[in-house]
Scaffold this active site. Structure first.
Site, PDB file in Angstrom:
ATOM      1  N   THR A 148     -10.693-106.476  37.194  1.00 13.34           N
ATOM      2  CA  THR A 148     -10.809-105.320  36.294  1.00 13.34           C
ATOM      3  C   THR A 148     -12.242-105.176  35.795  1.00 13.34           C
ATOM      4  O   THR A 148     -12.956-106.176  35.619  1.00 13.34           O
ATOM      5  CB  THR A 148      -9.844-105.448  35.086  1.00 13.34           C
ATOM      6  N   TYR A 201      -5.725-111.166  28.555  1.00 12.47           N
ATOM      7  CA  TYR A 201      -5.418-110.687  29.913  1.00 12.47           C
ATOM      8  C   TYR A 201      -6.708-110.541  30.724  1.00 12.47           C
ATOM      9  O   TYR A 201      -6.826-111.038  31.845  1.00 12.47           O
ATOM     10  CB  TYR A 201      -4.665-109.347  29.847  1.00 12.47           C
ATOM     11  N   LYS A 226      -8.495-112.591  34.252  1.00 10.39           N
ATOM     12  CA  LYS A 226      -9.135-112.009  35.448  1.00 10.39           C
ATOM     13  C   LYS A 226     -10.499-112.665  35.689  1.00 10.39           C
ATOM     14  O   LYS A 226     -10.891-112.871  36.837  1.00 10.39           O
ATOM     15  CB  LYS A 226      -9.309-110.497  35.276  1.00 10.39           C
TER      16      LYS A 226
HETATM   17  N1  NAD Z   1      -3.087 -99.976  36.661  1.00  9.25           N
HETATM   18  C1  NAD Z   1      -4.333-100.090  36.228  1.00  9.25           C
HETATM   19  O1  NAD Z   1      -4.871 -99.182  35.582  1.00  9.25           O
HETATM   20  C2  NAD Z   1      -5.123-101.325  36.551  1.00  9.25           C
HETATM   21  C3  NAD Z   1      -6.489-101.373  36.227  1.00  9.25           C
HETATM   22  C4  NAD Z   1      -7.218-102.507  36.544  1.00  9.25           C
HETATM   23  C5  NAD Z   1      -6.609-103.578  37.166  1.00  9.25           C
HETATM   24  N2  NAD Z   1      -5.273-103.519  37.461  1.00  9.25           N
HETATM   25  C6  NAD Z   1      -4.671-104.665  38.119  1.00  9.25           C
HETATM   26  O2  NAD Z   1      -3.991-104.235  39.277  1.00  9.25           O
HETATM   27  C7  NAD Z   1      -2.809-105.022  39.478  1.00  9.25           C
HETATM   28  C8  NAD Z   1      -1.592-104.102  39.573  1.00  9.25           C
HETATM   29  O3  NAD Z   1      -1.509-103.342  38.380  1.00  9.25           O
HETATM   30  P1  NAD Z   1      -0.276-102.407  38.068  1.00  9.25           P
HETATM   31  O4  NAD Z   1      -0.752-101.367  37.122  1.00  9.25           O
HETATM   32  O5  NAD Z   1       0.372-102.022  39.333  1.00  9.25           O
HETATM   33  O6  NAD Z   1       0.650-103.411  37.263  1.00  9.25           O
HETATM   34  P2  NAD Z   1       2.251-103.572  37.350  1.00  9.25           P
HETATM   35  O7  NAD Z   1       2.648-104.454  36.238  1.00  9.25           O
HETATM   36  O8  NAD Z   1       2.893-102.247  37.465  1.00  9.25           O
HETATM   37  O9  NAD Z   1       2.412-104.337  38.739  1.00  9.25           O
HETATM   38  C9  NAD Z   1       2.288-105.731  38.860  1.00  9.25           C
HETATM   39  C10 NAD Z   1       3.550-106.206  39.567  1.00  9.25           C
HETATM   40  O10 NAD Z   1       3.426-107.616  39.792  1.00  9.25           O
HETATM   41  C11 NAD Z   1       4.675-108.198  39.540  1.00  9.25           C
HETATM   42  N3  NAD Z   1       4.439-109.629  39.214  1.00  9.25           N
HETATM   43  C12 NAD Z   1       3.760-110.143  38.171  1.00  9.25           C
HETATM   44  N4  NAD Z   1       3.802-111.489  38.212  1.00  9.25           N
HETATM   45  C13 NAD Z   1       4.513-111.820  39.306  1.00  9.25           C
HETATM   46  C14 NAD Z   1       4.914-113.047  39.876  1.00  9.25           C
HETATM   47  N5  NAD Z   1       4.630-114.227  39.286  1.00  9.25           N
HETATM   48  N6  NAD Z   1       5.635-113.043  41.027  1.00  9.25           N
HETATM   49  C15 NAD Z   1       5.980-111.851  41.618  1.00  9.25           C
HETATM   50  N7  NAD Z   1       5.632-110.657  41.111  1.00  9.25           N
HETATM   51  C16 NAD Z   1       4.913-110.643  39.959  1.00  9.25           C
HETATM   52  C17 NAD Z   1       5.258-107.413  38.382  1.00  9.25           C
HETATM   53  O11 NAD Z   1       6.662-107.532  38.298  1.00  9.25           O
HETATM   54  C18 NAD Z   1       4.797-105.993  38.716  1.00  9.25           C
HETATM   55  O12 NAD Z   1       5.768-105.287  39.466  1.00  9.25           O
HETATM   56  C19 NAD Z   1      -2.727-106.000  38.319  1.00  9.25           C
HETATM   57  O13 NAD Z   1      -3.269-107.239  38.720  1.00  9.25           O
HETATM   58  C20 NAD Z   1      -3.603-105.348  37.279  1.00  9.25           C
HETATM   59  O14 NAD Z   1      -4.159-106.310  36.422  1.00  9.25           O
HETATM   60  C21 NAD Z   1      -4.518-102.422  37.170  1.00  9.25           C
END
Ligand code: NAD
Length: 382
Positions: free
Chosen positions: A144, A181, A185
């Site tokens: 991130t 969080y 990262k």
């Molecule tokens: N959405 C954003 O704006 C954004 C921005 C920057 C970074 N990110 C990063 O991108 C990634 C995806 O983000 P997102 O918005 O889709 O989040 P999200 O929470 O919708 O998706 C993450 C998925 O991972 C699954 N998960 C978590 N821990 C797990 C485990 N131990 N085993 C199996 N599954 C597991 C969760 O159930 C979830 O479905 C994350 O790492 C997040 O930090 C997202």
């Protein structure tokens, strides 16, 4: 290509699975529903209902003919993750499987510990599963932009040349995150860099800004393929929160002075970026860091944009500053570089008035499901 998507039920994971399978890749998704569970525990459920992952895959197959393999399980379980790597032999693993909410990680000891154990635990297991079962696999990891914080110098793409006492060396760019969080990262990146240096892994770490949007070529095909849309203070990004507040006739909740600037991108561009990284893998022994966003906005600029477009659509949108529940700079210098993905071929989709109007229209269709108790911040940094 055989692509393993960890966190395949998530906001980013599911559309990635659909788009890559539509392009002929062999896709396996793994998820343990952690986000759905935490959303229930904290009363932060998404606005639109979403079928479970196996049902989503079945709906997608009936529409597209493409099969997505589904594994329901915890990536922290090394035995299970190893089996998946051994059987599927991924050429690329896209690692989304983390607890992604800053506010959640700041609630209390249990939430902080769960975030730390989950995020570091999954990254560590992915590294070892690759080393033991698929050593040529390219790891694409979602980091991130929040890892860098808001320093008063330009932010480079991952690395900084330092000159000290007449000698020079290149280091990871100094990082100072503002939630636990985001700090997980930072620690993920350090862990990956250690294993890249010592064991020759190939890794792309994508420093992504907040993503917005619900529309992709595949998700638009059927209402049942709608993506997760959270609008509360825990899982909702500022864009989602403002969209829902605009529709629900609640003044947009600008935290403090509203001068907090971040780099944003459209979900369509996340899909492009991940695919570009996948199609242009790095050599073994390299950690490539790319800053993944397309345009910058302050919170006030976002509020103005949503207010203007909403009012043009006949809504009655106001904005109001409220006490900032976070510890963050409310006015600051912000100049992060983001050339790498453009050089790989990214064609940005910007946040035009049409895009904002389309998102508002999607929310309006679900207006009756808005729970106004989820609007005001429930988590404070201290
Ligand atoms: N959405 C954003 O704006 C954004 C921005 C920057 C970074 N990110 C990063 O991108 C990634 C995806 O983000 P997102 O918005 O889709 O989040 P999200 O929470 O919708 O998706 C993450 C998925 O991972 C699954 N998960 C978590 N821990 C797990 C485990 N131990 N085993 C199996 N599954 C597991 C969760 O159930 C979830 O479905 C994350 O790492 C997040 O930090 C997202």
């Amino acid at each position: 290509m055989r692509v393993l998507i960890l966190g395949g039920d998530g906001y980013l994971g599911w559309p990635t699975a659909m788009t890559l399978s539509a392009k002929g890749h062999e896709v396996c998704v793994m998820d343990n529903y952690l986000r759905r569970l935490i959303a229930q525990e904290t009363s932060s459920e998404a606005l639109m209902p979403a079928p479970n992952l196996s049902d989503r895959a079945a709906i997608w197959k009936s529409l597209s003919g493409e099969a997505v393999r589904v594994v329901i399980g915890d990536c922290k379980d090394y035995r299970l993750l190893s089996e998946v790597f051994r059987d599927f032999q991924p050429e690329t693993v896209i690692h989304y499987a983390e607890q992604p909410s800053g506010p959640y990680s700041m609630i209390d000891f249990d939430a902080a510990k769960r975030t730390l154990d989950n995020n570091l635990g999954v990254t560590f297991n992915v590294i070892w599963a690759v080393m033991e079962h698929a050593p040529d696999c390219h790891i694409i990891k979602l980091g991130t932009m929040g890892e860098y914080g808001t320093p008063s110098i330009d932010i480079e793409e991952g690395w900084l040349d330092v000159e000290h006492n007449g000698r020079k060396h290149t280091f990871l760019y100094p990082r100072q995150a503002s939630t636990l969080y985001h700090t997980t990262k930072v620690l993920d990146t350090d862990l990956l860099w250690f294993y890249v240096r010592l064991y020759g892994l190939r890794v792309t770490d994508l420093m992504q800004g907040p993503v917005y949007g619900l529309s992709t070529d595949e998700a638009d095909r059927d209402e049942r393929l709608l993506l997760n849309f959270h609008y509360d203070d825990i899982f909702g990004t500022v864009v989602n929160r403002f969209l829902v507040q605009a529709v629900a006739d609640i003044p947009l909740t600008v935290y403090g002075k509203g001068g907090q600037i971040r780099g944003y991108l459209n979900l369509k561009d996340t899909l492009q970026c991940v695919e570009l990284a996948m199609n242009n893998p790095v050599e073994k022994g390299n950690l490539r860091i790319l800053n993944q966003f397309t345009e910058r906005f302050s919170v006030n600029e976002l509020a103005d944009k949503i207010q203007r477009v909403g009012n043009d659509m006949g809504l009655n949108v106001q904005a109001k500053s409220i006490e900032n529940p976070r510890k963050e700079q409310e006015e600051h210098y912000y100049n992060p570089k983001h050339h790498g993905l453009l050089e790989l071929g990214l064609k940005p989709h910007y946040m035009t008035d049409e895009v904002v109007a389309q998102m508002l229209e999607q929310v309006i269709r679900y207006k009756d499901r808005i729970d106004t108790r989820k609007i005001m911040p429930r988590v404070r940094w201290s």
